[in-house]
Write a protein that holds these residues in place. Structure first.
Motif, mmCIF file in Angstrom:
data_model
loop_
_atom_site.group_PDB
_atom_site.id
_atom_site.type_symbol
_atom_site.label_atom_id
_atom_site.label_comp_id
_atom_site.label_asym_id
_atom_site.label_seq_id
_atom_site.Cartn_x
_atom_site.Cartn_y
_atom_site.Cartn_z
ATOM 1 N N GLU A 1 0.834 -1.197 0.000
ATOM 2 C CA GLU A 1 0.000 0.000 0.000
ATOM 3 C C GLU A 1 0.872 1.251 0.000
ATOM 4 O O GLU A 1 1.907 1.293 0.666
ATOM 5 N N TYR A 2 0.435 2.256 -0.743
ATOM 6 C CA TYR A 2 1.142 3.531 -0.733
ATOM 7 C C TYR A 2 0.352 4.563 0.067
ATOM 8 O O TYR A 2 -0.868 4.633 -0.012
ATOM 9 N N SER A 3 1.056 5.354 0.846
ATOM 10 C CA SER A 3 0.463 6.513 1.490
ATOM 11 C C SER A 3 1.582 7.508 1.745
ATOM 12 O O SER A 3 2.711 7.126 2.061
ATOM 13 N N SER A 4 1.268 8.773 1.644
ATOM 14 C CA SER A 4 2.291 9.780 1.921
ATOM 15 C C SER A 4 2.645 9.823 3.403
ATOM 16 O O SER A 4 3.644 10.426 3.783
ATOM 17 N N SER A 5 1.844 9.208 4.256
ATOM 18 C CA SER A 5 2.176 9.180 5.679
ATOM 19 C C SER A 5 2.966 7.925 6.049
ATOM 20 O O SER A 5 3.264 7.703 7.214
ATOM 21 N N TYR A 6 3.246 7.102 5.060
ATOM 22 C CA TYR A 6 4.065 5.920 5.301
ATOM 23 C C TYR A 6 5.501 6.236 4.894
ATOM 24 O O TYR A 6 5.731 6.894 3.880
#
Lengths: 105, 307
Positions: free
Chosen positions: B155-160
């Motif tokens: 999964e991609y997230s800018s908070s990861y």
């Protein structure tokens, strides 16, 4: 000393003496680089920002409010032109609430 | 604080206990408390002579029991040798101030200000020190001395990602590395469908790389033998650039990028820019004559000075 050597020395200092390494503050001058999701692209030169529509959980590419109806398009979380992270960025809007827009000219 | 507690324990004349960590559990009964075990101490143990010997609180029973709100781990004086606490099947909501933690599992667990962690997994690690083989579902923040840690890649997230950490070795992720220092062999690869990660505002990097994302290195300094490759361009600004606004680069390579290899970078030595669409070097200063500029397109590019 190389970075690898520095890390090993810092690890040794911590494990032998409990000294925690301090983070070196980066220069941080790159204010132009933001962590905002990228914008999405319509056909042609116009670009907009991804939004997530609450009512149908569809991702759309939103642009000028007055034209949003004709320019919104459903997207998919796996659409590389529409960031699946949009729900965390702007959640729960409706098509009429899309006001942020920009044009690439 | 933990170290002071351990010193007091070591100086004590008799066995004492001291809270070293707080473990919080869900109270809705949907998750069982952790199972705590203490392995046999090896003969050659060298780690601190402190053992987490008992668990306080109401109960820290076995999987399947319900209703535990929290528990405190107590430390006891253990003689000449140390023992490690091993917690199996971690289903805690969080551990704060843990010490010598190994083999904890559980995707939802969070770790705060823990020290000496081996093969632990959880959602978020914050302020932890000396991590080996640990796995985060979301991010590592303000951690230091990290070796061979991993992150989920589905999964991609800018908070990861890896944020404000230091002294990190041998890590490959699909997420952003931001505000970190002293990194060796840390690599950012592209997420399969959302390649939006980049390496930003970091300093002190050796043998690190990024490939296939929208952006490369940005606002970084003191880079040695680092590589940006196949950075693609999108409608966003500053995409397609291998190195943007970076200083003090030695032996760095920027190739096959959709825009510029090195853009507005300063002090480049033995660097190489090859096969970039719009210039190998643009708006840079301090380009050494031993840098390579080959197969790049564009116009009005910076030229590598002749020797």
């Amino acid at each position: 000393m190389s970075i690898q050597g520095k890390i090993k020395a810092n690890l040794e200092a911590y494990r032998q003496h409990g000294i925690k390494p301090q983070r070196t503050l980066p220069k941080g001058s790159s204010a132009a680089i933001s962590i905002e999701p990228p914008v999405c692209r319509f056909r042609g030169p116009l670009v907009g920002k991804c939004k997530c529509l609450k009512e149908n959980s569809m991702y759309i590419c939103g642009i000028l409010k007055i034209r949003v109806r004709e320019h919104q398009r459903p997207g998919h979380p796996n659409d590389p032109q529409c960031n699946p992270d949009c729900p965390k960025f702007e959640v729960g809007g409706t098509s009429n609430e899309i006001t942020e827009a920009q044009s690439s000219g | 604080m933990i170290k002071n507690a351990i010193r007091k324990l070591l100086l004590a004349d008799s066995s004492v206990t001291k809270k070293l960590a707080t473990y919080s559990f869900t109270s809705d009964g949907t998750k069982a408390p952790a199972i705590f075990t203490i392995p046999v101490i090896p003969e050659d143990a060298t780690y601190p002579a402190v053992i987490l010997s008992s668990i306080g609180g109401a109960d820290c029973g076995t999987r399947g029991q319900r209703g535990v709100g929290y528990g405190d781990a107590q430390a006891g004086f253990s003689g000449d040798y140390a023992k490690k606490l091993s917690v199996q099947n971690l289903v805690c909501d969080g551990i704060t101030g843990g010490y010598n933690l190994s083999d904890l599992t559980g995707d939802d667990g969070t770790y705060t200000d823990c020290e000496i962690m081996e093969n632990c997994s959880g959602k978020i690690f914050t302020g932890c020190t000396d991590l080996t083989g640990c796995h985060a579902e979301e991010n590592f923040t303000t951690c230091s001395l990290m070796e061979s840690c991993t992150m989920q890649s589905d999964e991609y997230s800018s908070s990861y990602g890896l944020f404000d950490c230091s002294n990190v070795s041998n890590m490959t992720i699909v997420h952003t590395i931001s505000g970190c220092s002293d990194l060796y062999n840390c690599n950012v690869t592209a997420h399969s469908t959302t390649p939006y990660s980049y390496i930003v505002n970091c300093t002190g990097m050796e043998s690190c790389s990024i490939s296939g994302n929208h952006k490369g290195f940005a606002g970084c300094s003191d880079l040695t033998d680092c590589t940006a490759d196949s950075i693609i361009t999108t409608s966003s600004d500053y995409t397609g650039i291998g190195f943007y606004d970076c200083d003090d680069l030695t032996g760095c390579t920027s190739s096959n990028n959709a825009d510029v290899g090195f853009y507005q970078c300063n002090t480049l030595t033995t660097c190489s820019a090859t096969n970039n669409t719009n210039c190998g070097y643009l708006g840079c200063t301090g380009i050494s004559s031993d840098c390579v500029d080959s197969g790049n397109g564009g116009s009005n590019c910076d030229e590598v000075p002749e020797e």
